[in-house]
Motif scaffolding. Structure first.
Motif, PDB file in Angstrom:
ATOM      1  N   TYR A 138     -22.350 -59.863 -60.482  1.00  0.00           N
ATOM      2  CA  TYR A 138     -21.930 -61.051 -59.735  1.00  0.00           C
ATOM      3  C   TYR A 138     -20.683 -60.785 -58.905  1.00  0.00           C
ATOM      4  O   TYR A 138     -19.693 -60.231 -59.391  1.00  0.00           O
ATOM      5  N   LEU A 139     -20.743 -61.204 -57.646  1.00  0.00           N
ATOM      6  CA  LEU A 139     -19.605 -61.090 -56.726  1.00  0.00           C
ATOM      7  C   LEU A 139     -18.954 -62.465 -56.603  1.00  0.00           C
ATOM      8  O   LEU A 139     -19.535 -63.389 -56.039  1.00  0.00           O
ATOM      9  N   SER A 140     -17.746 -62.610 -57.131  1.00  0.00           N
ATOM     10  CA  SER A 140     -17.061 -63.905 -57.095  1.00  0.00           C
ATOM     11  C   SER A 140     -16.522 -64.175 -55.698  1.00  0.00           C
ATOM     12  O   SER A 140     -16.510 -63.300 -54.831  1.00  0.00           O
ATOM     13  N   SER A 141     -16.056 -65.396 -55.477  1.00  0.00           N
ATOM     14  CA  SER A 141     -15.564 -65.788 -54.155  1.00  0.00           C
ATOM     15  C   SER A 141     -14.331 -65.000 -53.719  1.00  0.00           C
ATOM     16  O   SER A 141     -14.054 -64.887 -52.525  1.00  0.00           O
ATOM     17  N   ASP A 142     -13.583 -64.420 -54.675  1.00  0.00           N
ATOM     18  CA  ASP A 142     -12.399 -63.637 -54.312  1.00  0.00           C
ATOM     19  C   ASP A 142     -12.717 -62.152 -54.149  1.00  0.00           C
ATOM     20  O   ASP A 142     -11.814 -61.321 -53.995  1.00  0.00           O
ATOM     21  N   GLY A 143     -14.016 -61.804 -54.221  1.00  0.00           N
ATOM     22  CA  GLY A 143     -14.425 -60.425 -54.005  1.00  0.00           C
ATOM     23  C   GLY A 143     -14.498 -59.571 -55.250  1.00  0.00           C
ATOM     24  O   GLY A 143     -14.787 -58.373 -55.164  1.00  0.00           O
ATOM     25  N   SER A 156     -26.743 -66.956 -54.468  1.00  0.00           N
ATOM     26  CA  SER A 156     -26.628 -66.017 -53.351  1.00  0.00           C
ATOM     27  C   SER A 156     -25.587 -64.927 -53.601  1.00  0.00           C
ATOM     28  O   SER A 156     -25.564 -63.911 -52.896  1.00  0.00           O
ATOM     29  N   ARG A 157     -24.710 -65.101 -54.607  1.00  0.00           N
ATOM     30  CA  ARG A 157     -23.688 -64.100 -54.932  1.00  0.00           C
ATOM     31  C   ARG A 157     -24.128 -63.166 -56.064  1.00  0.00           C
ATOM     32  O   ARG A 157     -23.385 -62.266 -56.462  1.00  0.00           O
ATOM     33  N   ILE A 158     -25.309 -63.419 -56.608  1.00  0.00           N
ATOM     34  CA  ILE A 158     -25.826 -62.540 -57.657  1.00  0.00           C
ATOM     35  C   ILE A 158     -26.535 -61.367 -56.976  1.00  0.00           C
ATOM     36  O   ILE A 158     -27.553 -61.537 -56.315  1.00  0.00           O
ATOM     37  N   GLU A 159     -25.968 -60.173 -57.121  1.00  0.00           N
ATOM     38  CA  GLU A 159     -26.491 -59.011 -56.419  1.00  0.00           C
ATOM     39  C   GLU A 159     -27.605 -58.304 -57.174  1.00  0.00           C
ATOM     40  O   GLU A 159     -28.441 -57.618 -56.575  1.00  0.00           O
ATOM     41  N   ALA A 200     -32.302 -66.100 -51.301  1.00  0.00           N
ATOM     42  CA  ALA A 200     -31.685 -64.951 -51.955  1.00  0.00           C
ATOM     43  C   ALA A 200     -32.766 -63.906 -52.224  1.00  0.00           C
ATOM     44  O   ALA A 200     -33.963 -64.153 -52.007  1.00  0.00           O
ATOM     45  N   SER A 201     -32.333 -62.743 -52.703  1.00  0.00           N
ATOM     46  CA  SER A 201     -33.269 -61.664 -53.005  1.00  0.00           C
ATOM     47  C   SER A 201     -34.415 -62.165 -53.872  1.00  0.00           C
ATOM     48  O   SER A 201     -34.196 -62.852 -54.882  1.00  0.00           O
ATOM     49  N   ARG A 202     -35.647 -61.808 -53.470  1.00  0.00           N
ATOM     50  CA  ARG A 202     -36.814 -62.229 -54.251  1.00  0.00           C
ATOM     51  C   ARG A 202     -36.740 -61.670 -55.676  1.00  0.00           C
ATOM     52  O   ARG A 202     -37.109 -62.343 -56.641  1.00  0.00           O
ATOM     53  N   ALA A 203     -36.266 -60.417 -55.806  1.00  0.00           N
ATOM     54  CA  ALA A 203     -36.175 -59.806 -57.127  1.00  0.00           C
ATOM     55  C   ALA A 203     -35.195 -60.563 -58.016  1.00  0.00           C
ATOM     56  O   ALA A 203     -35.455 -60.792 -59.204  1.00  0.00           O
ATOM     57  N   VAL A 204     -34.065 -60.979 -57.435  1.00  0.00           N
ATOM     58  CA  VAL A 204     -33.073 -61.736 -58.199  1.00  0.00           C
ATOM     59  C   VAL A 204     -33.639 -63.098 -58.597  1.00  0.00           C
ATOM     60  O   VAL A 204     -33.550 -63.510 -59.759  1.00  0.00           O
ATOM     61  N   ARG A 205     -34.243 -63.786 -57.639  1.00  0.00           N
ATOM     62  CA  ARG A 205     -34.785 -65.116 -57.940  1.00  0.00           C
ATOM     63  C   ARG A 205     -35.862 -65.029 -59.010  1.00  0.00           C
ATOM     64  O   ARG A 205     -35.931 -65.875 -59.914  1.00  0.00           O
ATOM     65  N   SER A 206     -36.719 -64.022 -58.920  1.00  0.00           N
ATOM     66  CA  SER A 206     -37.787 -63.872 -59.898  1.00  0.00           C
ATOM     67  C   SER A 206     -37.226 -63.630 -61.293  1.00  0.00           C
ATOM     68  O   SER A 206     -37.704 -64.213 -62.283  1.00  0.00           O
TER      69      SER A 206
END
Length: 232
Positions: A155-160, A197-200, A133-139
């Motif tokens: 956060y983008l949920s599974s239903d969009g 991976s869904r955390i933008e 996932a994004s390095r910035a998000v993971r950090s």
């Protein structure tokens, strides 16, 4: 087990045993050798600078002095490659960057012969890892977990559906090939699992977490365990 590997395992076992120590008889059983061999190994560790202590009599045994400095870590080529493979196979794991830096430090202090053997063996281990996932998000997630501060995520949920939430991080969990942030969602006022991976976007706030604990997450799967559960 080769003697060098046994010496390393012996020192680690004594270090983990703390003030309790281990008797020579128990150590001999653990490693499948004679008491005489164990005592010879302990003497070798002492000569190498390991802070071994001994306590005679009933209930006595051997241990490693708490807080004392230890001799440099010595790994076999296979152990070094095992660390390299584990880190390479999980680039999306929490603190993966720190793990990679730690492995590089270990490789830097290996003796030239072992390092050459590790390099050769590493060429025989292929890894096809998923993109992280994004390095910035993971950090941000790692910092929030370490410092126990509320994190604001988009956060983008599974239903969009896109939502912005303030979350108190409780634990990281890997399941189904995905990493998740598990925490107390202040929007839903409940414990929630968020697929990393869904955390933008993620921003660490200055707000300290409350008193939510791992026990509130519920029972883990039967084969799940904390990463510090190394056994003895």
């Amino acid at each position: 087990m080769k003697r060098a590997e046994r010496l390393h395992a012996l020192s680690e076992m004594l270090r983990r045993s703390g003030a309790r120590g281990r008797s020579a008889e128990r150590l001999a059983r653990e490693f499948g050798v004679s008491i005489r061999t164990v005592k010879r190994d302990l003497a070798s560790l002492e000569r190498s600078g390991a802070p071994i202590w001994s306590r005679p009599g009933p209930g006595g045994g051997y241990g490693m002095a708490v807080g004392a400095s230890l001799p440099p870590v010595s790994l076999s080529a296979a152990q070094a490659v095992a660390l390299m493979a584990a880190v390479s196979a999980a680039p999306d794991a929490p603190y993966a960057d720190s793990a990679a830096a730690g492995v590089r430090k270990i490789l830097d202090v290996l003796d030239p012969r072992t390092l050459a053997r590790a390099d050769e063996l590493a060429g025989r281990v292929w890894v096809d890892a998923p993109p992280p996932a994004s390095r910035a998000v993971r950090s941000a997630l790692e910092d929030a977990m370490s410092e126990q501060r509320v994190i604001r995520i988009r956060y983008l949920s599974s239903d969009g559906t896109m939502t912005v939430r303030n979350v108190e991080p409780v634990l990281f969990a890997s399941t189904g090939g995905q990493w998740h942030l598990v925490g107390w969602c202040r929007l839903r006022d409940a414990m929630r699992w968020f697929t990393v991976s869904r955390i933008e976007r993620a921003t660490v706030t200055m707000t300290a977490c409350g008193d939510h604990t791992v026990d509130e997450v519920g029972e883990p799967p039967a084969n799940a365990k904390p990463v510090h559960d190394r056994g003895e």
